[in-house]
Scaffold this motif. Structure first.
Motif, PDB file in Angstrom:
ATOM      1  N   ALA A  17      35.343 -47.097 -37.409  1.00  0.00           N
ATOM      2  CA  ALA A  17      34.824 -47.283 -36.051  1.00  0.00           C
ATOM      3  C   ALA A  17      35.252 -46.146 -35.131  1.00  0.00           C
ATOM      4  CB  ALA A  17      35.304 -48.617 -35.487  1.00  0.00           C
ATOM      5  N   ARG A  18      36.378 -45.491 -35.420  1.00  0.00           N
ATOM      6  CA  ARG A  18      36.875 -44.416 -34.577  1.00  0.00           C
ATOM      7  C   ARG A  18      36.211 -43.081 -34.858  1.00  0.00           C
ATOM      8  NH1 ARG A  18      43.192 -44.305 -34.706  1.00  0.00           N
ATOM      9  NH2 ARG A  18      42.704 -42.357 -33.647  1.00  0.00           N
ATOM     10  N   THR A  19      35.614 -42.901 -36.009  1.00  0.00           N
ATOM     11  CA  THR A  19      34.981 -41.624 -36.317  1.00  0.00           C
ATOM     12  C   THR A  19      33.737 -41.448 -35.465  1.00  0.00           C
ATOM     13  OG1 THR A  19      33.747 -42.582 -38.154  1.00  0.00           O
ATOM     14  CG2 THR A  19      35.836 -41.516 -38.680  1.00  0.00           C
ATOM     15  N   ALA A  20      33.548 -40.238 -35.006  1.00  0.00           N
ATOM     16  CA  ALA A  20      32.405 -39.955 -34.146  1.00  0.00           C
ATOM     17  C   ALA A  20      31.117 -40.042 -34.954  1.00  0.00           C
ATOM     18  CB  ALA A  20      32.536 -38.567 -33.535  1.00  0.00           C
ATOM     19  N   PRO A  21      30.106 -40.676 -34.387  1.00  0.00           N
ATOM     20  CA  PRO A  21      28.817 -40.721 -35.089  1.00  0.00           C
ATOM     21  C   PRO A  21      28.163 -39.346 -35.088  1.00  0.00           C
ATOM     22  CG  PRO A  21      28.617 -41.642 -32.886  1.00  0.00           C
ATOM     23  CD  PRO A  21      30.069 -41.351 -33.099  1.00  0.00           C
ATOM     24  N   ARG A  22      27.239 -39.154 -35.976  1.00  0.00           N
ATOM     25  CA  ARG A  22      26.496 -37.892 -36.005  1.00  0.00           C
ATOM     26  C   ARG A  22      25.584 -37.832 -34.792  1.00  0.00           C
ATOM     27  NH1 ARG A  22      23.811 -36.867 -41.674  1.00  0.00           N
ATOM     28  NH2 ARG A  22      22.775 -35.450 -40.282  1.00  0.00           N
ATOM     29  N   SER A  23      25.439 -36.642 -34.258  1.00  0.00           N
ATOM     30  CA  SER A  23      24.570 -36.471 -33.093  1.00  0.00           C
ATOM     31  C   SER A  23      23.107 -36.493 -33.527  1.00  0.00           C
ATOM     32  CB  SER A  23      24.871 -35.156 -32.383  1.00  0.00           C
ATOM     33  OG  SER A  23      24.382 -34.065 -33.137  1.00  0.00           O
ATOM     34  N   ALA A  24      22.248 -36.623 -32.555  1.00  0.00           N
ATOM     35  CA  ALA A  24      20.807 -36.623 -32.831  1.00  0.00           C
ATOM     36  C   ALA A  24      20.370 -35.287 -33.439  1.00  0.00           C
ATOM     37  CB  ALA A  24      20.038 -36.884 -31.537  1.00  0.00           C
ATOM     38  N   PHE A  25      21.041 -34.209 -33.074  1.00  0.00           N
ATOM     39  CA  PHE A  25      20.699 -32.893 -33.607  1.00  0.00           C
ATOM     40  C   PHE A  25      21.087 -32.781 -35.071  1.00  0.00           C
ATOM     41  CE2 PHE A  25      21.232 -32.446 -29.061  1.00  0.00           C
ATOM     42  CZ  PHE A  25      19.997 -31.954 -28.723  1.00  0.00           C
ATOM     43  N   HIS A  27      21.213 -35.335 -37.121  1.00  0.00           N
ATOM     44  CA  HIS A  27      20.253 -36.185 -37.836  1.00  0.00           C
ATOM     45  C   HIS A  27      18.925 -35.453 -38.047  1.00  0.00           C
ATOM     46  CE1 HIS A  27      22.236 -40.047 -38.218  1.00  0.00           C
ATOM     47  NE2 HIS A  27      22.715 -39.908 -36.989  1.00  0.00           N
ATOM     48  N   ALA A  28      18.438 -34.814 -37.008  1.00  0.00           N
ATOM     49  CA  ALA A  28      17.110 -34.205 -37.067  1.00  0.00           C
ATOM     50  C   ALA A  28      17.086 -32.849 -37.768  1.00  0.00           C
ATOM     51  CB  ALA A  28      16.550 -34.059 -35.654  1.00  0.00           C
TER      52      ALA A  28
END
Length: 82
Positions: A17-25, A27-28
């Motif tokens: 839960a603490r790890t930063a999610p991947r950004s939209a950039f 992902h795309a």
């Protein structure tokens, strides 16, 4: 023994839960660098404005580097700037 497994499982969930999610950039485009190079090609080709788009890219880089892209999902924007 089951208490230790339970504790380890809980720690794994908390760390995930603490790890930063991947950004939209990410992902795309796979990475921010790939997005930046594509936009730079658009600037060079005249598709994007030569004055405004570099400023937009700098803002996106900072947004990405600071990890702000995930803060709104965690409702933590005000914690960083408040």
């Amino acid at each position: 023994m089951s208490a230790a497994r339970s504790l380890l499982s809980r720690v794994r969930r908390l760390e995930a839960a603490r790890t930063a999610p991947r950004s939209a950039f990410e992902h795309a485009f796979g990475s921010l660098e790939a997005f930046t190079s594509e936009v730079q090609a658009g600037i060079d080709a005249g598709t994007f404005d030569r004055i405004d788009m570099p400023m937009v890219l700098n803002a996106i880089r900072r947004w990405h580097t600071d990890g702000e892209f995930g803060a709104w999902q965690r409702n933590r924007v005000m914690e960083r700037h408040g």
